[in-house]
Scaffold this motif. Structure first.
Motif, PDB file in Angstrom:
ATOM      1  N   UNK A  70       4.459   3.041  -0.216  1.00 14.57           N
ATOM      2  CA  UNK A  70       3.549   3.983  -0.569  1.00 14.57           C
ATOM      3  C   UNK A  70       2.310   3.393   0.546  1.00 14.57           C
ATOM      4  N   UNK A  71       1.724   4.336   1.397  1.00  8.89           N
ATOM      5  CA  UNK A  71       0.769   3.674   2.292  1.00  8.89           C
ATOM      6  C   UNK A  71      -0.641   3.694   1.894  1.00  8.89           C
ATOM      7  N   UNK A  72      -0.752   4.460   0.307  1.00  7.16           N
ATOM      8  CA  UNK A  72      -2.084   4.344  -0.194  1.00  7.16           C
ATOM      9  C   UNK A  72      -1.840   4.375  -1.330  1.00  7.16           C
ATOM     10  N   UNK A  73      -1.255   3.135  -2.243  1.00  7.26           N
ATOM     11  CA  UNK A  73      -1.042   2.838  -3.379  1.00  7.26           C
ATOM     12  C   UNK A  73      -2.048   3.389  -4.521  1.00  7.26           C
ATOM     13  N   UNK A  74      -3.124   3.316  -4.300  1.00  7.02           N
ATOM     14  CA  UNK A  74      -4.447   3.294  -5.532  1.00  7.02           C
ATOM     15  C   UNK A  74      -5.169   4.875  -5.147  1.00  7.02           C
ATOM     16  N   UNK A  75      -4.338   5.506  -4.232  1.00  5.32           N
ATOM     17  CA  UNK A  75      -4.790   6.888  -3.710  1.00  5.32           C
ATOM     18  C   UNK A  75      -6.353   6.809  -3.541  1.00  5.32           C
ATOM     19  N   UNK A  76      -6.823   6.005  -2.734  1.00  2.00           N
ATOM     20  CA  UNK A  76      -8.156   5.900  -2.373  1.00  2.00           C
ATOM     21  C   UNK A  76      -8.583   6.740  -1.128  1.00  2.00           C
ATOM     22  N   UNK A  77      -9.987   7.166  -1.311  1.00  3.94           N
ATOM     23  CA  UNK A  77     -10.592   7.931  -0.089  1.00  3.94           C
ATOM     24  C   UNK A  77     -10.410   7.365   1.164  1.00  3.94           C
ATOM     25  N   UNK A  78     -10.713   5.866   1.438  1.00  3.33           N
ATOM     26  CA  UNK A  78     -10.989   5.344   2.374  1.00  3.33           C
ATOM     27  C   UNK A  78     -10.239   3.901   2.240  1.00  3.33           C
ATOM     28  N   UNK A  80      -7.347   2.845   2.098  1.00  2.00           N
ATOM     29  CA  UNK A  80      -6.097   2.857   1.229  1.00  2.00           C
ATOM     30  C   UNK A  80      -5.275   1.733   1.861  1.00  2.00           C
ATOM     31  N   UNK A  81      -4.742   0.877   0.676  1.00  2.00           N
ATOM     32  CA  UNK A  81      -3.525  -0.039   1.185  1.00  2.00           C
ATOM     33  C   UNK A  81      -2.178   0.278   0.854  1.00  2.00           C
ATOM     34  N   UNK A  82      -1.328  -0.140   1.441  1.00  3.91           N
ATOM     35  CA  UNK A  82       0.225   0.039   1.278  1.00  3.91           C
ATOM     36  C   UNK A  82       0.754  -0.842   0.394  1.00  3.91           C
ATOM     37  N   UNK A  83       1.895  -0.687  -0.208  1.00  7.50           N
ATOM     38  CA  UNK A  83       2.680  -1.426  -1.137  1.00  7.50           C
ATOM     39  C   UNK A  83       4.239  -0.958  -1.175  1.00  7.50           C
ATOM     40  N   UNK A  84       5.165  -1.835  -1.478  1.00  4.46           N
ATOM     41  CA  UNK A  84       6.588  -1.516  -1.789  1.00  4.46           C
ATOM     42  C   UNK A  84       6.629  -1.598  -3.239  1.00  4.46           C
ATOM     43  N   UNK A  85       7.396  -0.518  -3.701  1.00  2.00           N
ATOM     44  CA  UNK A  85       7.485  -0.416  -5.325  1.00  2.00           C
ATOM     45  C   UNK A  85       8.944  -0.137  -5.571  1.00  2.00           C
ATOM     46  N   UNK A 109      14.397   5.094 -19.907  1.00  2.00           N
ATOM     47  CA  UNK A 109      13.385   4.009 -19.860  1.00  2.00           C
ATOM     48  C   UNK A 109      13.188   3.741 -18.491  1.00  2.00           C
ATOM     49  N   UNK A 110      12.165   3.365 -18.130  1.00  2.00           N
ATOM     50  CA  UNK A 110      11.829   3.006 -16.453  1.00  2.00           C
ATOM     51  C   UNK A 110      10.666   2.080 -16.274  1.00  2.00           C
ATOM     52  N   UNK A 111      11.318   1.111 -15.372  1.00  2.00           N
ATOM     53  CA  UNK A 111      10.029  -0.122 -15.078  1.00  2.00           C
ATOM     54  C   UNK A 111       9.808   0.023 -13.484  1.00  2.00           C
ATOM     55  N   UNK A 112       8.676  -0.294 -13.395  1.00  2.00           N
ATOM     56  CA  UNK A 112       8.195  -0.087 -11.803  1.00  2.00           C
ATOM     57  C   UNK A 112       8.007  -1.636 -11.490  1.00  2.00           C
ATOM     58  N   UNK A 113       8.159  -2.130 -10.352  1.00  2.00           N
ATOM     59  CA  UNK A 113       7.666  -3.460  -9.690  1.00  2.00           C
ATOM     60  C   UNK A 113       6.858  -3.309  -8.461  1.00  2.00           C
ATOM     61  N   UNK A 114       5.829  -3.892  -8.305  1.00  2.00           N
ATOM     62  CA  UNK A 114       5.176  -3.822  -6.931  1.00  2.00           C
ATOM     63  C   UNK A 114       5.017  -5.244  -6.313  1.00  2.00           C
ATOM     64  N   UNK A 115       5.012  -4.963  -4.975  1.00  2.00           N
ATOM     65  CA  UNK A 115       5.155  -6.419  -4.364  1.00  2.00           C
ATOM     66  C   UNK A 115       3.810  -7.116  -4.472  1.00  2.00           C
ATOM     67  N   UNK A 116       2.522  -6.398  -3.803  1.00  2.00           N
ATOM     68  CA  UNK A 116       1.390  -6.821  -3.904  1.00  2.00           C
ATOM     69  C   UNK A 116       0.551  -6.439  -4.906  1.00  2.00           C
ATOM     70  N   UNK A 117       0.454  -5.326  -5.395  1.00  2.00           N
ATOM     71  CA  UNK A 117      -0.515  -4.549  -6.473  1.00  2.00           C
ATOM     72  C   UNK A 117       0.299  -4.632  -7.804  1.00  2.00           C
TER      73      UNK A 117
END
Length: 423
Positions: A70-78, A80-85, A109-117
């Motif tokens: 995801x190239x804008x993991x936090x859904x920011x207007x400006x 935005x940082x990417x991350x692998x999930x 049941x579902x679990x997500x793991x993020x590399x940076x965030x």
């Protein structure tokens, strides 16, 4: 990437455990093939999971792992940082095989793991049960009940942008419907209750963002009549009344509770065996309990059309207008007007390609009068390797444009690949 590698090992172990359980439960009986027209609805006998029989029920376990960028993991207007999930999901479905009546239940049941965030890591789960009671040849009653513990998507228009972590909430939904045939006339009625309960969010500095004002109870009732005008066309009239009640209204001087109704007329058509569906339009009205705030009166509409261009290619059109929770103490809710066009193509017997284009217009109802437009594009494919293994890939782009600063503008691009084991 070490967190992703460790998480992949956990996913593999979970998949092996689910597979072992399923193999022990399997027998040689297979489900009957379906007859639905769209490629994604077709059941291919050689590529369908067998399941395990327990008395008059079949059980279908599954496990899924998906890697996404995801190239804008936090859904920011400006900026935005990417991350692998990496997302791991386990599920089980139980379905009856009775000649009359039916019951089906599933849980996940579902679990997500993020590399940076790592603050975006979430654990979600839920369960659903639905049943159909065939009272007689012309009368049936259906009930669906679900309970989910969820994390709010950062892209949601109601999401708290300042929150350090995705907002957690619980959703309970109960739907009861009934249908009765009177020859050329059919009546369909339903009643629904949806409860939302939000946890408070926390900012990066540790400040608490109270979300209790979003807790709500939504109730809805509708009645629809269908009358056969010809073998391929039925006229319809539909009426609905609903109420959105915020359970924490006392904290605000603005009474945000609303009541609404919609009256629609239209047709259910089957122009050919390849083009069929429903169209309707009418009037929608919402009134706000707060005496100093103006409500809304406008167009109500709905569409659900399927066109099988060829035996291998299907187009679907969906459109409707509905109310949703507002996410702010200054509004009583949002009116979402949306349309979506989907395409499916069976490239090979076991390889399905799909694409989707969607648009939504969101208008506030309350003390602030503003709007936002959302656009979504997606392409993807699913490869049924055998009865038990599916490999899939998706790419999508989401954009939101707003008239002013009340709604968050941003763009997000995502690419994902995954595998799913079904038994």
């Amino acid at each position: 990437m070490q967190r992703i590698v460790r998480a992949t090992g956990l996913v593999s172990l979970a998949a092996l455990l689910v597979a072992g359980t399923a193999v022990r439960a399997q027998n040689s009986t297979s489900s009957a093939p379906g007859a639905l027209p769209a490629p994604s609805d077709r059941r291919l006998e050689d590529y369908e999971p067998v399941g395990g029989r327990i008395g008059s029920f079949f059980i279908f376990p599954s496990a899924e792992a998906r890697l996404e960028y995801d190239d804008n993991i936090l859904a920011l207007p400006d900026n935005g940082a990417g991350d692998f999930e990496l997302t791991a999901r386990g599920a089980v479905k139980i379905r009856s095989v009775w000649q009359r009546h039916s019951i089906e239940a599933d849980a996940y049941i579902q679990q997500s793991f993020h590399e940076r965030f790592t603050t975006e890591d979430t654990l979600q789960g839920g369960a659903r049960v639905q049943g159909r009671l065939d009272v007689d040849r012309d009368t049936s009653v259906r009930m669906v009940a679900s309970l989910d513990a969820l994390a709010e998507d950062r892209a949601n228009i109601t999401s708290a942008a300042q929150a350090r972590e995705p907002t957690r909430f619980r959703r309970a939904d109960v739907l009861l419907s009934g249908a009765r045939d009177f020859g050329r006339l059919q009546l369909i009625g339903d009643a629904q209750v949806v409860l939302l309960d939000f946890d408070d969010a926390v900012t990066a500095s540790g400040a608490v963002l109270d979300q209790s004002f979003r807790n709500s109870v939504y109730t809805r009732g509708s009645l629809q009549g269908l009358i056969e005008l010809s073998p391929r066309v039925s006229g319809l009239v539909r009426g609905q009344i609903d109420r959105l009640n915020y359970t924490e209204n006392a904290a605000s001087t603005f009474d945000r509770d609303t009541t609404g109704y919609a009256i629609e007329a239209g047709a259910r058509v089957e122009l050919t065996n390849l083009l069929f569906g429903e169209l309707r339009a009418g009037i929608l009205h919402r009134s706000i309990d707060d005496p100093g705030t103006k409500g809304l009166t406008g167009l109500s509409f709905g569409a659900n059309l399927t066109w099988n261009i060829t035996p291998l290619t299907t187009l679907r059109l969906f459109a409707d207008r509905q109310v949703e929770e507002g996410g702010s103490q200054l509004v009583s809710g949002n009116i979402r007007s949306q349309a979506r066009l989907e395409a499916e193509h069976e490239l090979l017997r076991n390889l399905l390609l799909e694409a989707r284009a969607g648009f939504a217009r969101i208008d506030t109802v309350g003390q602030i009068d503003t709007s936002a437009d959302e656009y979504n594009l997606m392409v993807g494919g699913t490869w049924k390797v055998n009865r038990n293994l599916r490999v899939f890939a998706r790419a999508d782009r989401f954009q939101r444009f707003a008239d002013e600063g009340f709604f968050r503008e941003f763009t997000r691009n995502r690419v994902s690949v995954g595998v799913r084991l079904e038994f």
